[in-house]
Structures are given as C-alpha cells and as structure tokens.
Design a protein around this motif. Structure first.
Motif, PDB file in Angstrom:
ATOM      1  N   VAL A 160      33.333  26.210  72.308  1.00 25.38           N
ATOM      2  CA  VAL A 160      34.276  26.843  71.274  1.00 25.38           C
ATOM      3  C   VAL A 160      33.208  27.530  70.311  1.00 25.38           C
ATOM      4  O   VAL A 160      32.032  26.803  69.828  1.00 25.38           O
ATOM      5  N   PRO A 161      33.608  28.633  70.013  1.00 24.10           N
ATOM      6  CA  PRO A 161      32.358  29.501  68.983  1.00 24.10           C
ATOM      7  C   PRO A 161      32.513  28.664  67.465  1.00 24.10           C
ATOM      8  O   PRO A 161      33.416  27.886  67.176  1.00 24.10           O
ATOM      9  N   PRO A 162      31.367  28.435  66.982  1.00 25.48           N
ATOM     10  CA  PRO A 162      31.121  27.873  65.654  1.00 25.48           C
ATOM     11  C   PRO A 162      32.366  28.111  64.584  1.00 25.48           C
ATOM     12  O   PRO A 162      33.028  27.174  64.057  1.00 25.48           O
ATOM     13  N   LYS A 163      32.578  29.428  64.631  1.00 22.25           N
ATOM     14  CA  LYS A 163      33.643  29.717  63.705  1.00 22.25           C
ATOM     15  C   LYS A 163      35.008  29.307  63.970  1.00 22.25           C
ATOM     16  O   LYS A 163      36.086  29.055  62.940  1.00 22.25           O
ATOM     17  N   ASP A 164      35.489  28.680  65.259  1.00 15.95           N
ATOM     18  CA  ASP A 164      36.551  27.931  65.604  1.00 15.95           C
ATOM     19  C   ASP A 164      36.391  26.376  65.474  1.00 15.95           C
ATOM     20  O   ASP A 164      37.155  25.733  66.092  1.00 15.95           O
ATOM     21  N   CYS A 165      35.394  25.965  64.754  1.00 21.19           N
ATOM     22  CA  CYS A 165      35.098  24.352  64.787  1.00 21.19           C
ATOM     23  C   CYS A 165      35.406  24.053  63.331  1.00 21.19           C
ATOM     24  O   CYS A 165      35.083  24.713  62.317  1.00 21.19           O
ATOM     25  N   VAL A 166      35.828  22.649  63.341  1.00 24.19           N
ATOM     26  CA  VAL A 166      36.239  22.166  62.121  1.00 24.19           C
ATOM     27  C   VAL A 166      35.597  20.828  62.258  1.00 24.19           C
ATOM     28  O   VAL A 166      35.425  20.001  63.059  1.00 24.19           O
ATOM     29  N   VAL A 167      34.634  20.349  60.931  1.00 26.22           N
ATOM     30  CA  VAL A 167      33.941  19.333  60.879  1.00 26.22           C
ATOM     31  C   VAL A 167      34.419  18.471  59.883  1.00 26.22           C
ATOM     32  O   VAL A 167      34.778  18.705  58.916  1.00 26.22           O
ATOM     33  N   PHE A 168      34.355  17.090  60.154  1.00 22.01           N
ATOM     34  CA  PHE A 168      34.946  15.930  59.377  1.00 22.01           C
ATOM     35  C   PHE A 168      33.491  15.078  58.947  1.00 22.01           C
ATOM     36  O   PHE A 168      32.929  14.810  59.951  1.00 22.01           O
ATOM     37  N   GLU A 169      33.373  14.889  57.553  1.00 21.28           N
ATOM     38  CA  GLU A 169      31.983  14.539  57.216  1.00 21.28           C
ATOM     39  C   GLU A 169      32.158  13.778  56.029  1.00 21.28           C
ATOM     40  O   GLU A 169      32.977  14.235  55.047  1.00 21.28           O
ATOM     41  N   ASP A 170      31.642  12.678  55.896  1.00 18.12           N
ATOM     42  CA  ASP A 170      31.453  12.126  54.477  1.00 18.12           C
ATOM     43  C   ASP A 170      30.171  12.087  53.695  1.00 18.12           C
ATOM     44  O   ASP A 170      30.029  11.785  52.670  1.00 18.12           O
ATOM     45  N   SER A 171      29.177  12.980  54.249  1.00 18.68           N
ATOM     46  CA  SER A 171      27.826  13.100  53.616  1.00 18.68           C
ATOM     47  C   SER A 171      27.780  14.607  53.388  1.00 18.68           C
ATOM     48  O   SER A 171      28.168  15.680  53.837  1.00 18.68           O
ATOM     49  N   LEU A 172      27.114  14.789  51.920  1.00 19.31           N
ATOM     50  CA  LEU A 172      26.629  16.129  51.443  1.00 19.31           C
ATOM     51  C   LEU A 172      25.757  16.840  52.507  1.00 19.31           C
ATOM     52  O   LEU A 172      26.196  17.816  53.054  1.00 19.31           O
ATOM     53  N   ALA A 173      24.841  15.947  53.134  1.00 14.92           N
ATOM     54  CA  ALA A 173      23.868  16.715  54.256  1.00 14.92           C
ATOM     55  C   ALA A 173      24.702  17.274  55.282  1.00 14.92           C
ATOM     56  O   ALA A 173      24.549  18.213  55.878  1.00 14.92           O
ATOM     57  N   GLY A 174      25.802  16.391  55.771  1.00 18.21           N
ATOM     58  CA  GLY A 174      26.691  16.964  56.872  1.00 18.21           C
ATOM     59  C   GLY A 174      27.527  18.209  56.447  1.00 18.21           C
ATOM     60  O   GLY A 174      27.800  19.154  57.362  1.00 18.21           O
ATOM     61  N   ILE A 175      27.995  18.096  55.166  1.00 22.90           N
ATOM     62  CA  ILE A 175      28.684  19.141  54.878  1.00 22.90           C
ATOM     63  C   ILE A 175      28.063  20.528  54.862  1.00 22.90           C
ATOM     64  O   ILE A 175      28.475  21.423  55.186  1.00 22.90           O
ATOM     65  N   GLN A 176      26.871  20.243  54.229  1.00 23.08           N
ATOM     66  CA  GLN A 176      25.967  21.344  54.244  1.00 23.08           C
ATOM     67  C   GLN A 176      25.428  22.138  55.632  1.00 23.08           C
ATOM     68  O   GLN A 176      25.521  23.244  56.006  1.00 23.08           O
ATOM     69  N   ALA A 177      25.363  20.946  56.478  1.00 20.49           N
ATOM     70  CA  ALA A 177      25.035  21.273  58.013  1.00 20.49           C
ATOM     71  C   ALA A 177      26.343  22.182  58.630  1.00 20.49           C
ATOM     72  O   ALA A 177      26.184  23.158  59.336  1.00 20.49           O
ATOM     73  N   ALA A 178      27.438  21.873  58.106  1.00 23.89           N
ATOM     74  CA  ALA A 178      28.543  22.441  58.740  1.00 23.89           C
ATOM     75  C   ALA A 178      28.883  23.873  58.203  1.00 23.89           C
ATOM     76  O   ALA A 178      29.210  24.825  58.944  1.00 23.89           O
TER      77      ALA A 178
END
Ligand code: BG6
Ligand code: MG
Length: 219
Positions: A160-178
C-alpha cells in the motif's frame, strides 16, 4: 471500497506494556544513581532499547564500558520480560479488538510497526499474532523511530503506498516517524504530548466506527 494500510504500534497502543518498560527503565536508572520520572519516560516511548539507555546515560552524564552497558541492557530486558511473562489477553487495551475487527470486516490491511524486539512474543501471548498481515519489529529495522523505516517497511509489506497508510502511535517519536513517512498519524494518549499528530484520541474507546469509515473512504 478503498483498501488502506492501517499500521499499529504495539507498546501503549495494542497492549498496556508501556508501563512495564517504564518500571524497568526506572529501576535501571535509579540503580546507577539517575532519577527517572514519568516525564523522562515520555522521551523513551517508541525509542529502541539501545537508544533508550544511551539517553538515560546522557541525562546522568555517565559513561560506561561496553560490557557494563550490555549488562545493564540485558538486565532491563529481563526485568521487562518478568513483567510480561504472565500477560494474558486482558492486557489488550480497551476497544482494540473492536477496531481491528471493524477494519478487517471492511477489507483493510493491518500491519504492526513496533520498535520492540519482543513484539512477536507479546502478540502471541495476547493471541493477536494472526491479526496482522505484516509485522515489522525491532529485529527488522536498523533505524529507530523517529526515522520512518519501520512504517515504510510495513507499507511495503502491505503493498500500500505510504500516503494511503494510517498509523496509530502513543509516542512522539512514532508520530514524527509517521508524518515523515507521509502517512496519516493518529496519536493515542495525551494531546499536549502528541500535538504533531493529525488526530489525537485518549484511547480507542474514543475512536468511532464512523471515524474509521471516514479514514477508509478518504482518498
Ligand atoms: C517500544 C517502546 O515499542 O519498544 C520502548 O515504546 C522500547 O519503550 C522499545 O524501548 C524497544 O523494545 P524492546 O522490547 O525491544 O526492548
Ligand atoms: Mg508505543
């Protein structure tokens, strides 16, 4: 119906293990004379095991030999594994099963994107290992969050292309990565900490099926 990639972090998103990482890091830090608060712990969420110890040592201005570093990191993981050893399905966070089931019933692709090297064994313990089409964990990446490698690999695995992905995260580092990966980022936790996320909810009970449907439908 669109098919999107939904990528879930593990610790603090799927299961309530973030607290066990905190207890184990606190014990380690205090054993070498460094105070360690929940606020300090926020900076370690989503961060790899090695990077986490490097940060703690930096805060305490302590240098260690390679051997001592290894000894401490092994002890931390043993303490952590002691906590998760007896984990059962009741440590799956509220409404996670509903969200996974809803997405699957709408033909969406699910992946796990975690920094943890313990991810697969934890997923087995809580009987969720078969729910994810793709699992990318700390054994599969060389660059830790906030680097987007873990989520980009998950998207690639799902095809799936990245723009069609949704990430669920509890960390700031993870949100920044997404965000760096060009994905939609959904913070699970404190909105003041996760303010860089596209959406923030305190937990999955706040995420309605209507909201999930909207995520699936948006192009
Ligand atoms: C992340 C956690 O998911 O995994 C961090 O948020 C942890 O706290 C990291 O340090 C690495 O996990 P593990 O289980 O390989 O030590
Ligand atoms: Mg997490």
């Amino acid at each position: 119906m669109n098919t999107k990639g939904f990528i879930f972090d593990l610790d603090g998103v799927i299961v309530d293990t973030a607290k066990y990482h905190y207890f184990a890091w606190k014990k380690l830090a205090e054993s070498i004379g460094i105070s360690f608060t929940e606020e300090d712990n926020e900076h370690l969420k989503g961060v790899s095991r090695i990077k986490s110890l490097e940060k703690i040592l930096e805060w305490g201005n302590i240098q260690l030999s390679k051997e001592k570093f290894q000894e401490l990191i092994t002890a931390k993981n043993e303490d952590y594994l002691g906590f998760v050893e007896s984990m059962k399905e009741d440590e799956i966070l509220a409404d996670v099963p509903r969200v996974l089931a809803y997405l699957k019933s709408h033909q969406q692709f699910l992946a796990l994107g975690s920094a943890s090297k313990n991810a697969r064994s934890i997923l087995k313990k809580v009987a969720l290992i078969n729910d994810f089409k793709v699992i990318v964990d700390g054994n599969d990446v060389t660059k830790a969050k906030p680097n987007p490698e873990v989520f980009l690999k998950a998207a690639e695995g799902l095809q799936v292309p990245p723009k069609d992905c949704v990430v669920f995260e509890d960390s700031l580092a993870g949100i920044q990565a997404a965000n760096t990966a060009g994905m939609i980022s959904i913070g699970i936790g404190d909105a003041t900490i996760l303010k860089e996320a596209d959406h923030v909810f305190s937990d999955f009970t706040e995420i309605s099926n209507e909201f999930l449907y909207q995520l699936i439908s948006e192009l």
